[in-house]
Design a protein around this motif. Sequence first.
Motif, PDB file in Angstrom:
ATOM      1  N   GLU A   1       0.837  -1.203   0.000  1.00  0.00           N
ATOM      2  CA  GLU A   1       0.000   0.000   0.000  1.00  0.00           C
ATOM      3  C   GLU A   1       0.872   1.254   0.000  1.00  0.00           C
ATOM      4  O   GLU A   1       0.627   2.190  -0.761  1.00  0.00           O
ATOM      5  N   LYS A   2       1.893   1.245   0.864  1.00  0.00           N
ATOM      6  CA  LYS A   2       2.792   2.392   0.946  1.00  0.00           C
ATOM      7  C   LYS A   2       3.531   2.614  -0.372  1.00  0.00           C
ATOM      8  O   LYS A   2       3.656   3.740  -0.855  1.00  0.00           O
ATOM      9  N   LEU A   3       4.006   1.537  -0.971  1.00  0.00           N
ATOM     10  CA  LEU A   3       4.760   1.657  -2.222  1.00  0.00           C
ATOM     11  C   LEU A   3       3.864   2.099  -3.373  1.00  0.00           C
ATOM     12  O   LEU A   3       4.290   2.866  -4.238  1.00  0.00           O
ATOM     13  N   LEU A   4       2.609   1.640  -3.387  1.00  0.00           N
ATOM     14  CA  LEU A   4       1.682   2.092  -4.429  1.00  0.00           C
ATOM     15  C   LEU A   4       1.420   3.589  -4.275  1.00  0.00           C
ATOM     16  O   LEU A   4       1.345   4.318  -5.269  1.00  0.00           O
ATOM     17  N   LYS A   5       1.313   4.072  -3.037  1.00  0.00           N
ATOM     18  CA  LYS A   5       1.142   5.518  -2.813  1.00  0.00           C
ATOM     19  C   LYS A   5       2.355   6.283  -3.327  1.00  0.00           C
ATOM     20  O   LYS A   5       2.214   7.356  -3.915  1.00  0.00           O
ATOM     21  N   GLU A   6       3.552   5.740  -3.108  1.00  0.00           N
ATOM     22  CA  GLU A   6       4.766   6.382  -3.627  1.00  0.00           C
ATOM     23  C   GLU A   6       4.734   6.420  -5.156  1.00  0.00           C
ATOM     24  O   GLU A   6       5.065   7.425  -5.772  1.00  0.00           O
ATOM     25  N   LEU A   7       4.328   5.321  -5.749  1.00  0.00           N
ATOM     26  CA  LEU A   7       4.220   5.250  -7.204  1.00  0.00           C
ATOM     27  C   LEU A   7       3.210   6.284  -7.709  1.00  0.00           C
ATOM     28  O   LEU A   7       3.449   6.953  -8.712  1.00  0.00           O
ATOM     29  N   CYS A   8       2.090   6.412  -7.005  1.00  0.00           N
ATOM     30  CA  CYS A   8       1.048   7.368  -7.397  1.00  0.00           C
ATOM     31  C   CYS A   8       1.570   8.800  -7.383  1.00  0.00           C
ATOM     32  O   CYS A   8       1.101   9.637  -8.144  1.00  0.00           O
ATOM     33  N   ARG A   9       2.535   9.061  -6.537  1.00  0.00           N
ATOM     34  CA  ARG A   9       3.147  10.391  -6.469  1.00  0.00           C
ATOM     35  C   ARG A   9       4.307  10.529  -7.459  1.00  0.00           C
ATOM     36  O   ARG A   9       5.051  11.480  -7.406  1.00  0.00           O
ATOM     37  N   TRP A  10       4.480   9.518  -8.301  1.00  0.00           N
ATOM     38  CA  TRP A  10       5.521   9.445  -9.325  1.00  0.00           C
ATOM     39  C   TRP A  10       6.905   9.217  -8.723  1.00  0.00           C
ATOM     40  O   TRP A  10       7.924   9.574  -9.308  1.00  0.00           O
ATOM     41  N   ASN A  11       6.954   8.629  -7.546  1.00  0.00           N
ATOM     42  CA  ASN A  11       8.218   8.208  -6.950  1.00  0.00           C
ATOM     43  C   ASN A  11       8.502   6.778  -7.412  1.00  0.00           C
ATOM     44  O   ASN A  11       8.610   5.853  -6.617  1.00  0.00           O
ATOM     45  N   ILE A  12       8.612   6.632  -8.714  1.00  0.00           N
ATOM     46  CA  ILE A  12       8.727   5.323  -9.347  1.00  0.00           C
ATOM     47  C   ILE A  12      10.013   4.613  -8.945  1.00  0.00           C
ATOM     48  O   ILE A  12      10.026   3.403  -8.731  1.00  0.00           O
ATOM     49  N   ILE A  13      11.096   5.339  -8.805  1.00  0.00           N
ATOM     50  CA  ILE A  13      12.377   4.721  -8.476  1.00  0.00           C
ATOM     51  C   ILE A  13      12.319   4.093  -7.086  1.00  0.00           C
ATOM     52  O   ILE A  13      12.733   2.942  -6.900  1.00  0.00           O
ATOM     53  N   GLU A  14      11.783   4.838  -6.122  1.00  0.00           N
ATOM     54  CA  GLU A  14      11.677   4.301  -4.766  1.00  0.00           C
ATOM     55  C   GLU A  14      10.815   3.048  -4.750  1.00  0.00           C
ATOM     56  O   GLU A  14      11.180   2.034  -4.156  1.00  0.00           O
TER      57      GLU A  14
END
Length: 166
Positions: free
Chosen positions: A88-101
């Motif tokens: 869930e946390k990583l999908l939220k990061e992806l949604c913010r375009w933090n794709i690398i993280e």
Amino acid sequence: MLISKNSYLVLWLNTDADEKSINKRHKELLKILNIDEIPEYENDISFINYKELRNTENVKSAFHELTNQKKKLYQDFFWFQIVTSKDEKLLKELCRWNIIEATEWWSGLYQSTWKFHYLKNYAIALLLSYEQQKKFDDLDFSNDWPEIVKSFYKIIESDKFWKEFV
């Protein structure tokens, strides 16, 4: 587009959504679209153009895809599997375009735990990134593209993948 037009993205649902949830979201989106609004959700992916994606035709199509068992399998394969709070946390990061993280964490989690869904989420995140950057026109096979292919190959070769469909 395998990922950026996925029915789960259009309806913004998880792969564990049941038929009742799918129907409810479908009706909700159609009501909002009928008053000429573009539905938005808290964790919509920041780099997706929802004005083009969430229209009446796509919402109806997504509903039909997810209520047809054969078509749903395809949609399931090419969408994130949210199993843990870390997902869930990583999908939220992806949604913010933090794709690398997000991709680095999913890759690391897979390598340390060998849990199938981490590899799947990693491959989908990479593919979504490529779709959004429109790198399909000039693929550079010396960089990250082979990683996407290798990841999907590992997925379909995995016993866990085939158990998902039993």
